[in-house]
Design a protein around this motif. Structure first.
Motif, PDB file in Angstrom:
ATOM      1  N   PRO A   1      -9.427 -15.966 -11.513  1.00 23.88           N
ATOM      2  CA  PRO A   1      -9.112 -15.509  -9.715  1.00 23.88           C
ATOM      3  C   PRO A   1      -7.660 -15.787  -9.607  1.00 23.88           C
ATOM      4  CG  PRO A   1     -11.546 -17.722 -10.653  1.00 23.88           C
ATOM      5  CD  PRO A   1     -10.685 -16.921 -11.836  1.00 23.88           C
ATOM      6  N   TRP A   2      -7.622 -17.103 -10.465  1.00 27.64           N
ATOM      7  CA  TRP A   2      -5.422 -16.767  -9.976  1.00 27.64           C
ATOM      8  C   TRP A   2      -4.743 -15.670 -10.238  1.00 27.64           C
ATOM      9  CZ3 TRP A   2      -3.919 -21.327  -7.660  1.00 27.64           C
ATOM     10  CH2 TRP A   2      -4.501 -21.926  -7.456  1.00 27.64           C
ATOM     11  N   LEU A   3      -5.840 -14.661 -11.542  1.00 28.04           N
ATOM     12  CA  LEU A   3      -5.226 -13.641 -12.329  1.00 28.04           C
ATOM     13  C   LEU A   3      -5.103 -12.357 -11.622  1.00 28.04           C
ATOM     14  CD1 LEU A   3      -5.776 -14.234 -15.672  1.00 28.04           C
ATOM     15  CD2 LEU A   3      -3.369 -14.013 -15.030  1.00 28.04           C
ATOM     16  N   LEU A   4      -6.688 -12.718 -10.506  1.00 30.99           N
ATOM     17  CA  LEU A   4      -6.760 -11.520 -10.002  1.00 30.99           C
ATOM     18  C   LEU A   4      -5.923 -11.074  -8.693  1.00 30.99           C
ATOM     19  CD1 LEU A   4     -11.072 -11.271  -9.777  1.00 30.99           C
ATOM     20  CD2 LEU A   4      -9.058  -9.361 -10.776  1.00 30.99           C
ATOM     21  N   GLY A   5      -5.900 -12.811  -7.798  1.00 33.02           N
ATOM     22  CA  GLY A   5      -4.931 -12.985  -6.790  1.00 33.02           C
ATOM     23  C   GLY A   5      -3.612 -12.967  -6.895  1.00 33.02           C
ATOM     24  N   GLY A   6      -3.651 -12.132  -7.856  1.00 31.85           N
ATOM     25  CA  GLY A   6      -2.300 -12.430  -8.675  1.00 31.85           C
ATOM     26  C   GLY A   6      -1.538 -10.746  -8.513  1.00 31.85           C
ATOM     27  N   ALA A   7      -2.825 -10.127  -9.245  1.00 34.88           N
ATOM     28  CA  ALA A   7      -3.116  -8.548  -9.097  1.00 34.88           C
ATOM     29  C   ALA A   7      -2.699  -8.151  -8.091  1.00 34.88           C
ATOM     30  CB  ALA A   7      -3.734  -8.050  -9.813  1.00 34.88           C
ATOM     31  N   ALA A   8      -3.493  -8.639  -7.049  1.00 41.54           N
ATOM     32  CA  ALA A   8      -3.251  -7.848  -5.659  1.00 41.54           C
ATOM     33  C   ALA A   8      -2.530  -7.804  -4.899  1.00 41.54           C
ATOM     34  CB  ALA A   8      -4.486  -9.051  -5.112  1.00 41.54           C
ATOM     35  N   MET A   9      -1.166  -9.617  -4.792  1.00 44.97           N
ATOM     36  CA  MET A   9      -0.142  -9.488  -4.649  1.00 44.97           C
ATOM     37  C   MET A   9       0.504  -8.288  -5.178  1.00 44.97           C
ATOM     38  SD  MET A   9      -0.170 -11.340  -2.129  1.00 44.97           S
ATOM     39  CE  MET A   9       1.742 -11.129  -2.611  1.00 44.97           C
ATOM     40  N   LEU A  10       0.521  -8.247  -6.155  1.00 38.45           N
ATOM     41  CA  LEU A  10       1.243  -7.353  -7.223  1.00 38.45           C
ATOM     42  C   LEU A  10       1.051  -5.833  -6.336  1.00 38.45           C
ATOM     43  CD1 LEU A  10       3.527  -6.361  -9.444  1.00 38.45           C
ATOM     44  CD2 LEU A  10       1.227  -6.265 -11.003  1.00 38.45           C
ATOM     45  N   ALA A  11      -0.154  -4.911  -6.519  1.00 41.94           N
ATOM     46  CA  ALA A  11      -0.771  -4.061  -6.016  1.00 41.94           C
ATOM     47  C   ALA A  11       0.299  -3.974  -4.282  1.00 41.94           C
ATOM     48  CB  ALA A  11      -1.748  -4.282  -5.769  1.00 41.94           C
ATOM     49  N   GLY A  12       0.373  -5.248  -3.712  1.00 41.99           N
ATOM     50  CA  GLY A  12       0.976  -4.929  -1.906  1.00 41.99           C
ATOM     51  C   GLY A  12       2.483  -5.515  -2.342  1.00 41.99           C
ATOM     52  N   ALA A  13       3.153  -5.026  -3.543  1.00 44.41           N
ATOM     53  CA  ALA A  13       4.221  -5.225  -3.723  1.00 44.41           C
ATOM     54  C   ALA A  13       5.053  -3.171  -3.731  1.00 44.41           C
ATOM     55  CB  ALA A  13       4.688  -5.399  -4.670  1.00 44.41           C
ATOM     56  N   LEU A  14       3.827  -3.344  -4.601  1.00 41.08           N
ATOM     57  CA  LEU A  14       4.124  -1.994  -5.597  1.00 41.08           C
ATOM     58  C   LEU A  14       4.390  -0.808  -3.689  1.00 41.08           C
ATOM     59  CD1 LEU A  14       2.498  -1.732  -8.445  1.00 41.08           C
ATOM     60  CD2 LEU A  14       4.710  -2.216  -7.904  1.00 41.08           C
ATOM     61  N   LEU A  15       3.135  -0.832  -2.869  1.00 38.85           N
ATOM     62  CA  LEU A  15       3.067   0.178  -1.538  1.00 38.85           C
ATOM     63  C   LEU A  15       5.061   0.346  -1.251  1.00 38.85           C
ATOM     64  CD1 LEU A  15       0.262  -1.776   0.254  1.00 38.85           C
ATOM     65  CD2 LEU A  15      -0.100   0.130  -0.790  1.00 38.85           C
ATOM     66  N   TRP A  16       5.395  -0.612  -1.231  1.00 38.94           N
ATOM     67  CA  TRP A  16       7.269  -0.128  -1.082  1.00 38.94           C
ATOM     68  C   TRP A  16       8.039   0.274  -1.714  1.00 38.94           C
ATOM     69  CZ3 TRP A  16       6.787  -1.500   4.543  1.00 38.94           C
ATOM     70  CH2 TRP A  16       5.750  -2.048   4.860  1.00 38.94           C
ATOM     71  N   ILE A  17       7.421   0.501  -2.950  1.00 38.13           N
ATOM     72  CA  ILE A  17       8.656   0.757  -4.178  1.00 38.13           C
ATOM     73  C   ILE A  17       9.321   1.976  -3.914  1.00 38.13           C
ATOM     74  CG2 ILE A  17       7.009   1.813  -5.758  1.00 38.13           C
ATOM     75  CD1 ILE A  17       8.362   0.161  -7.873  1.00 38.13           C
ATOM     76  N   HIS A  18       8.558   3.096  -2.896  1.00 39.11           N
ATOM     77  CA  HIS A  18       8.857   4.481  -3.408  1.00 39.11           C
ATOM     78  C   HIS A  18       9.485   4.650  -2.124  1.00 39.11           C
ATOM     79  CE1 HIS A  18       5.065   4.689  -1.326  1.00 39.11           C
ATOM     80  NE2 HIS A  18       5.783   6.477  -1.172  1.00 39.11           N
ATOM     81  N   ARG A  19       9.399   3.907  -0.746  1.00 35.59           N
ATOM     82  CA  ARG A  19       9.742   3.932   0.428  1.00 35.59           C
ATOM     83  C   ARG A  19      11.331   3.666   0.391  1.00 35.59           C
ATOM     84  NH1 ARG A  19       6.587   7.734   2.612  1.00 35.59           N
ATOM     85  NH2 ARG A  19       4.691   7.364   2.059  1.00 35.59           N
ATOM     86  N   GLY A  20      12.117   3.865   0.927  1.00 35.29           N
ATOM     87  CA  GLY A  20      13.737   3.308   1.735  1.00 35.29           C
ATOM     88  C   GLY A  20      14.382   3.331   3.205  1.00 35.29           C
ATOM     89  N   GLY A  21      15.100   2.984   3.249  1.00 39.75           N
ATOM     90  CA  GLY A  21      15.004   2.718   4.630  1.00 39.75           C
ATOM     91  C   GLY A  21      14.568   2.452   5.693  1.00 39.75           C
ATOM     92  N   SER A  22      15.183   1.880   6.963  1.00 43.02           N
ATOM     93  CA  SER A  22      14.164   0.967   7.991  1.00 43.02           C
ATOM     94  C   SER A  22      13.735   1.692   9.815  1.00 43.02           C
ATOM     95  CB  SER A  22      14.219  -0.566   8.291  1.00 43.02           C
ATOM     96  OG  SER A  22      15.102  -0.956   7.885  1.00 43.02           O
ATOM     97  N   ALA A  23      14.944   2.419   9.677  1.00 40.05           N
ATOM     98  CA  ALA A  23      15.080   3.191  10.445  1.00 40.05           C
ATOM     99  C   ALA A  23      14.101   3.123  11.825  1.00 40.05           C
ATOM    100  CB  ALA A  23      16.011   4.656  10.499  1.00 40.05           C
ATOM    101  N   PRO A  24      14.240   3.397  12.706  1.00 41.01           N
ATOM    102  CA  PRO A  24      12.175   3.683  13.591  1.00 41.01           C
ATOM    103  C   PRO A  24      12.324   5.294  13.751  1.00 41.01           C
ATOM    104  CG  PRO A  24      14.885   2.742  14.836  1.00 41.01           C
ATOM    105  CD  PRO A  24      15.415   2.551  13.335  1.00 41.01           C
ATOM    106  N   PRO A  25      10.947   4.979  13.972  1.00 38.16           N
ATOM    107  CA  PRO A  25      10.795   6.747  14.013  1.00 38.16           C
ATOM    108  C   PRO A  25      11.495   7.484  15.258  1.00 38.16           C
ATOM    109  CG  PRO A  25       8.987   5.454  13.877  1.00 38.16           C
ATOM    110  CD  PRO A  25      10.232   4.813  14.549  1.00 38.16           C
ATOM    111  N   THR A  26      11.617   8.381  14.658  1.00 34.57           N
ATOM    112  CA  THR A  26      12.006   9.709  15.938  1.00 34.57           C
ATOM    113  C   THR A  26      10.546  10.041  16.676  1.00 34.57           C
ATOM    114  OG1 THR A  26      13.729  10.865  15.163  1.00 34.57           O
ATOM    115  CG2 THR A  26      13.372  11.487  16.689  1.00 34.57           C
TER     116      THR A  26
END
Length: 448
Positions: free
Chosen positions: A405-430
């Motif tokens: 159960p702990w490892l599955l929770g960790g895997a879910a958090m890791l997947a959540g982190a990987l969602l952001w790996i290829h994005r850059g910048g945080s300016a508001p959209p046009t």
């Protein structure tokens, strides 16, 4: 110091104070609540039903109450949340029959739903009114997160220690019970103190959270405006890729928190050899976790600067939480001193990462929404966390004990982190000409 700077500091201070006053009473319930139900003669099944009443009420009301804040205003909804929590804490603290205790927990869930978003929406509205839509938000959001963590940590300690500090031993507790027909038990006192704090919370909200007057609305206007705002929030999550990542990350965090909350008490009891001493250890761990979360929140702006953007900071924070959960899983089968130290470090890392990611994630969210749908967007985020947490709890309940159960929770958090790996910048959209506000439309996502 300019007037604008002074106004911004005042807004930050008031937002942090509201967070502190709201979460302190709820922190006071963490240690004594289950034990109080047990003292009232409730079975484990009944106690589970009380918590289900809280969770289901909060989930059902999450989106409608977020829309209510966007239609009626932040202050009145926050005050209503405080009044509901005041009634809930009083009922749970003094109730002796199941239907009263269940009603109290349901009212607490309603107060939780009402409070999800209005304070933060008020802060962002206020800052952007003074400094424009590009105003710096992370510092104030971080201070609010730190104040929340401080309130929960303090409340957890006081909720466990107040009966002892007041000298409420068995004899005094018996005299209290006899004098009040069993209404007041030693374990009731933290909840009644929380009810007193709720009075201060309501008064502070009504006097300190000033907001521009809203157009006069009738009951029909309110009922008509809420569904449109809710639909706008759901459409935003479906169509805006950045907001979708925020929601998926919230779901990953909800799953991780469910693992922590369900498994840590049993692990603490197994370590100490008794449920009573395990409860004390869990209270200490929870307090330490809230402190780590507060530290992470305080360093959220620095994390964004070092990482290069808010999106990378979210990735770093969620990655830290994932490493903590994986460490907890890796040390599950060992009882040596070294493993216990590593497990404690892992527990702290989970909350440290949450604290660092939260303000940066919400900063990104607020730059995608307008004031007309801000509280709704926060409610959608909270709903994602709650639903994912409920699902994760069901899954953890049927898994065999051990590291899985702990490892599955960790895997879910890791997947959540990987969602952001290829994005850059945080300016508001046009926004293209003619684009409607969030409550009635969606904001287009930026392409990489």
């Amino acid at each position: 110091m300019t007037k604008t700077t002074s106004d911004l500091r005042t807004a930050r201070r008031r937002y942090a104070t509201v967070c502190l006053l709201f979460w302190l009473p709820l922190g006071l319930t963490i240690a004594p609540l289950v034990l109080l139900f047990t003292e009232r003669g409730m079975t484990l099944a009944a106690i589970a039903g009380f918590f289900a009443a809280h969770s289901l009420t909060a989930a059902v009301l999450e989106l409608p109450t977020g829309g209510l804040s966007d239609v009626l205003g932040r202050r009145v909804v926050l005050a209503a949340a405080g009044l509901l929590n005041l009634a809930a804490l009083t009922l749970v603290g003094l109730g002796t029959v199941p239907w009263l205790l269940g009603l109290g927990m349901a009212l607490m869930g309603a107060g939780r739903a009402l409070s999800s978003g209005p304070a933060e929406a008020w802060y962002v509205d206020t800052v952007q009114a003074h400094s424009g839509p590009g105003a710096e938000l992370r510092t104030g959001l971080a201070r609010g997160g730190s104040a929340t963590s401080a309130a929960l940590a303090t409340g957890t300690l006081l909720g466990g220690a107040v009966p002892w500090l007041l000298g409420l031993g068995p004899d005094v507790g018996a005299r209290l019970s006899g004098a009040t027909s069993g209404l007041v038990l030693p374990l009731s006192i933290p909840l009644l103190l929380g009810a007193a704090v709720e009075v201060a919370f309501v008064l502070y909200v009504l006097t300190a959270l000033r907001e521009p007057p809203r157009p006069r609305t009738t009951l029909r206007d309110v009922l008509r405006g809420i569904p449109a705002t809710v639909v706008g929030g759901l459409r935003l999550g479906a169509r805006d890729a950045l907001v979708r990542r925020v929601l998926l990350s919230a779901g990953a965090a909800g799953g991780a928190l469910a693992v922590i909350e369900l498994l840590t008490p049993g692990r603490a009891a197994a370590l100490t050899g008794a449920s009573e001493s395990g409860a004390v250890l869990f209270a200490a761990l929870a307090c330490a976790g809230f402190i780590c979360s507060g530290i992470g929140s305080q360093f959220a702006p620095l994390t964004a600067r070092l990482a290069g953007s808010g999106e990378r900071a979210v990735m770093v924070g969620l990655g830290i939480s994932a490493s903590g959960l994986l460490l907890l899983g890796a040390t599950e089968v060992s009882t040596g001193v070294g493993s216990l130290v590593l497990a404690a470090v892992g527990f702290g890392l989970v909350y440290l990462g949450f604290g660092a990611a939260g303000p940066n994630k919400n900063d990104l969210l607020h730059r995608r929404v307008t004031s007309s749908g801000r509280a709704t967007a926060l409610s959608v985020q909270s709903l994602a966390l709650q639903l994912a947490g409920a699902l994760a709890g069901l899954i953890v309940g049927v898994l065999p004990p051990g590291p899985l159960p702990w490892l599955l929770g960790g895997a879910a958090m890791l997947a959540g982190a990987l969602l952001w790996i290829h994005r850059g910048g945080s300016a508001p959209p046009t926004r293209t000409p003619g684009t409607a506000p969030l409550a009635h439309s969606h904001v287009r996502d930026r392409t990489p």
